[in-house]
Scaffold this motif. Structure first.
Motif, PDB file in Angstrom:
ATOM      1  N   GLY A 172      -1.653  -1.653  20.285  1.00 32.84           N
ATOM      2  CA  GLY A 172      -0.882  -0.406  20.251  1.00 32.84           C
ATOM      3  C   GLY A 172       0.237  -0.363  21.260  1.00 32.84           C
ATOM      4  O   GLY A 172       0.786   0.712  21.549  1.00 32.84           O
ATOM      5  N   ALA A 173       0.604  -1.511  21.815  1.00 32.55           N
ATOM      6  CA  ALA A 173       1.677  -1.542  22.805  1.00 32.55           C
ATOM      7  C   ALA A 173       3.056  -1.500  22.164  1.00 32.55           C
ATOM      8  O   ALA A 173       4.001  -0.959  22.741  1.00 32.55           O
ATOM      9  N   ILE A 174       3.173  -2.093  20.994  1.00 28.12           N
ATOM     10  CA  ILE A 174       4.474  -2.177  20.331  1.00 28.12           C
ATOM     11  C   ILE A 174       4.354  -1.767  18.865  1.00 28.12           C
ATOM     12  O   ILE A 174       3.252  -1.638  18.327  1.00 28.12           O
ATOM     13  N   LYS A 175       5.496  -1.568  18.264  1.00 22.41           N
ATOM     14  CA  LYS A 175       5.553  -1.412  16.805  1.00 22.41           C
ATOM     15  C   LYS A 175       6.780  -2.164  16.307  1.00 22.41           C
ATOM     16  O   LYS A 175       7.731  -2.399  17.068  1.00 22.41           O
ATOM     17  N   VAL A 176       6.738  -2.554  15.053  1.00 23.75           N
ATOM     18  CA  VAL A 176       7.864  -3.250  14.435  1.00 23.75           C
ATOM     19  C   VAL A 176       8.445  -2.354  13.344  1.00 23.75           C
ATOM     20  O   VAL A 176       7.725  -1.964  12.416  1.00 23.75           O
ATOM     21  N   GLU A 177       9.694  -1.997  13.485  1.00 25.05           N
ATOM     22  CA  GLU A 177      10.373  -1.169  12.485  1.00 25.05           C
ATOM     23  C   GLU A 177      11.258  -2.042  11.602  1.00 25.05           C
ATOM     24  O   GLU A 177      12.017  -2.870  12.114  1.00 25.05           O
ATOM     25  N   ILE A 178      11.136  -1.848  10.319  1.00 24.30           N
ATOM     26  CA  ILE A 178      11.956  -2.592   9.358  1.00 24.30           C
ATOM     27  C   ILE A 178      12.923  -1.623   8.690  1.00 24.30           C
ATOM     28  O   ILE A 178      12.510  -0.562   8.202  1.00 24.30           O
TER      29      ILE A 178
END
Length: 532
Positions: A172-178
């Protein structure tokens, strides 16, 4: 069309799928149009599809609908008439609608996909073990909370990057947005249309007579289809130009289809002499960037005359009023690979009908089906039997090759005695000669004299062509090259026949017959390299 909560869209994909899929539209979306591309979930993947219907009901489907991920085009790249034409093509040629819609867009107008890595919890990794790569990613994101995926991977390196990203995502440290981007609405610019000065196109009496019914169709309320049967050199292009001039003067657009890419420059140049920058070219040999720029010029209305090969049938002309198919009998108008498989000539008939445009099929040797349609009254048949100006009809000689062989008149069964005489006459007058042969290489076939076996490409199931210049056999489909066998692989016979005539063989024979004359061969083998 405005959307609201509970709106449902039907989507097709540029894949070998006939199914139509339904998706929920996010309530915050303000507008979506038919023909727009969307990114949606499909079978645990994200796919790009085309919107073909907007409704408030999923039809007969009672399950839970998935939601659209992203709207790619802010406006539809297709007009309503073009969408109707594309639906017809899909139904008539039994090709998935998504593939047809993809074919209608230039290759340079693909979907741009970008991924960004965003730090969402600086404390998520406190007290947890880091791998070396995870620590590099984490520290990089602490400096700046967002980076493009490609930049981050390039900075960190490929080794261990993907597992480290997975661990950070799971923690839950990062997220990837497309995000996706595609077609943006182009501001139409048709202000100068019809205002430019166009040179008068003078017609002979015979041409004027033929043009009269075309003029009536262009100026009337019921456009018609014509089959223009004009002998070679009769001036069919002048008829095309006159029709284009009248169409542009009336505020319409013109589409001219030609059978070969090699013909587009000369036709475009001819039309450009009269209509200047109003002319655009579209064909598959253009770079993706050039093709997209041409498409956008046409879409904006900056080009009202389009010259191109079969794929130009999809040109986004907004007010098409004259559609010309030159050399309509040519088989190259048929698309065989990849899907959709279609005939641009036949598709032109339907597009002209949908657009309310005059259709003009031109040929010196019309196809049987077009002659039949003209006889049945589906087209108006118009005939140009006189050559333009003072041009004389060439004398044609039909040579009986079997009789020549018996008399020994053929040189290696290639050059007849009459052709040899005519070449010698022209050379003695200081003139040049062009000989056309429709096969390159030396011999299109190597066959065993004993069992009849012919060497074939194992991948394409077509016979190899022998090339004397490289002493090898080439497949003209896939480019595979292999050595010439010294014996038949089937029966072991060493007597192999080199059958058929290619350009290399003609070149060799001419050099023997006329040793003091420079013979130049021009085919794909001699012209495809740089500076050739």
């Amino acid at each position: 069309m405005n959307t609201s909560e509970n709106q449902i869209i039907s989507v097709v994909f540029p894949l070998l799928l006939d199914e139509v899929y339904s998706y929920k539209v996010p309530s915050e979306w303000n507008e979506i149009e038919l023909g727009c591309r969307v990114a949606v979930p499909l079978r645990n993947k994200t796919e790009v599809g085309f919107v073909i219907e907007i409704s408030s009901s999923p039809g007969g489907y009672s399950g839970r609908l998935k939601q659209v991920i992203s709207l790619i085009d802010n406006r539809s790249p297709f007009s309503n008439k073009m969408l109707k034409f594309l639906r017809w093509m899909s139904e008539y040629y039994l090709s998935p609608l998504g593939l047809v819609m993809k074919a209608a867009l230039p290759a340079g107008m693909g979907v741009k996909k970008s991924k960004r890595v965003i730090l969402i919890d600086k404390d998520a990794m406190k007290g947890k073990r880091f791998s070396e790569v995870m620590e590099l990613i984490y520290k990089k994101l602490l400096r700046k909370e967002s980076y493009s995926f490609a930049h981050l991977k390039n900075f960190i390196g490929s080794e261990g990057f993907d597992p480290a990203m997975e661990a950070l995502l799971k923690a839950g440290a990062i997220k990837v947005e497309i995000s996706y981007s595609g077609y943006e609405a182009l501001s139409p610019d048709r202000s100068g249309k019809g205002d430019f000065q166009m040179e008068e196109i003078l017609l002979t009496r015979a041409q004027a007579k033929v043009y009269s019914p075309i003029h009536e169709s262009l100026s009337g309320s019921k456009p018609e289809g014509f089959l223009l049967h004009g002998v070679t050199g009769s001036g069919k292009t002048e008829i095309y130009l006159r029709g284009a001039r009248e169409t542009l003067s009336n505020g319409g657009d013109v589409l001219i289809l030609v059978p070969e890419i090699a013909l587009t420059p000369q036709i475009a140049e001819r039309f450009g002499q009269y209509f200047g920058d109003n002319v655009s070219v579209l064909h598959s040999a253009q770079t993706e960037s050039a093709r997209r720029k041409s498409w956008e010029r046409i879409k904006r209305g900056e080009s009202n005359v389009v010259v191109g090969t079969r794929s130009s049938i999809f040109a986004p002309l907004e007010n098409l009023k004259l559609l010309i198919v030159d050399e309509e009998q040519e088989p190259s108008y048929k698309q065989t690979e990849p899907d959709p498989r279609y005939s641009a000539r036949d598709a032109a008939v339907m597009r002209a009908k949908i657009e309310g445009a005059t259709l003009l099929l031109g040929s010196a040797t019309p196809s049987l089906e077009s002659m039949y349609n003209a006889k049945k009254g589906r087209y108006k048949y118009i005939r140009l039997s006189e050559r333009y100006g003072k041009a004389a009809t060439p004398t044609l000689h039909l040579i009986n090759s079997e009789a020549e062989k018996i008399k020994g008149g053929f040189s290696k069964a290639i050059i007849s005695s009459l052709l040899k005489t005519k070449i010698a006459e022209r050379l003695s007058s200081g003139e040049q000669i062009v000989l056309l042969q429709n096969r390159r290489g030396y011999s299109p076939l190597i066959r065993c004299k004993e069992c009849g076996h012919a060497e074939e490409c194992p991948d394409c199931n077509v016979t190899f062509t022998y090339h004397a210049a490289t002493n090898a056999m080439n497949c003209h489909y896939c480019g595979k090259r292999t050595a010439v066998p010294y014996k038949c692989p089937e029966c072991g016979n060493r007597d192999l026949l080199f059958q058929g005539i290619g350009t290399q063989r003609v070149e060799k024979e001419l050099s023997k017959l006329f040793p003091k004359v420079r013979v130049q061969r021009m085919d794909m083998d001699t012209t495809s390299s740089k500076n050739s």
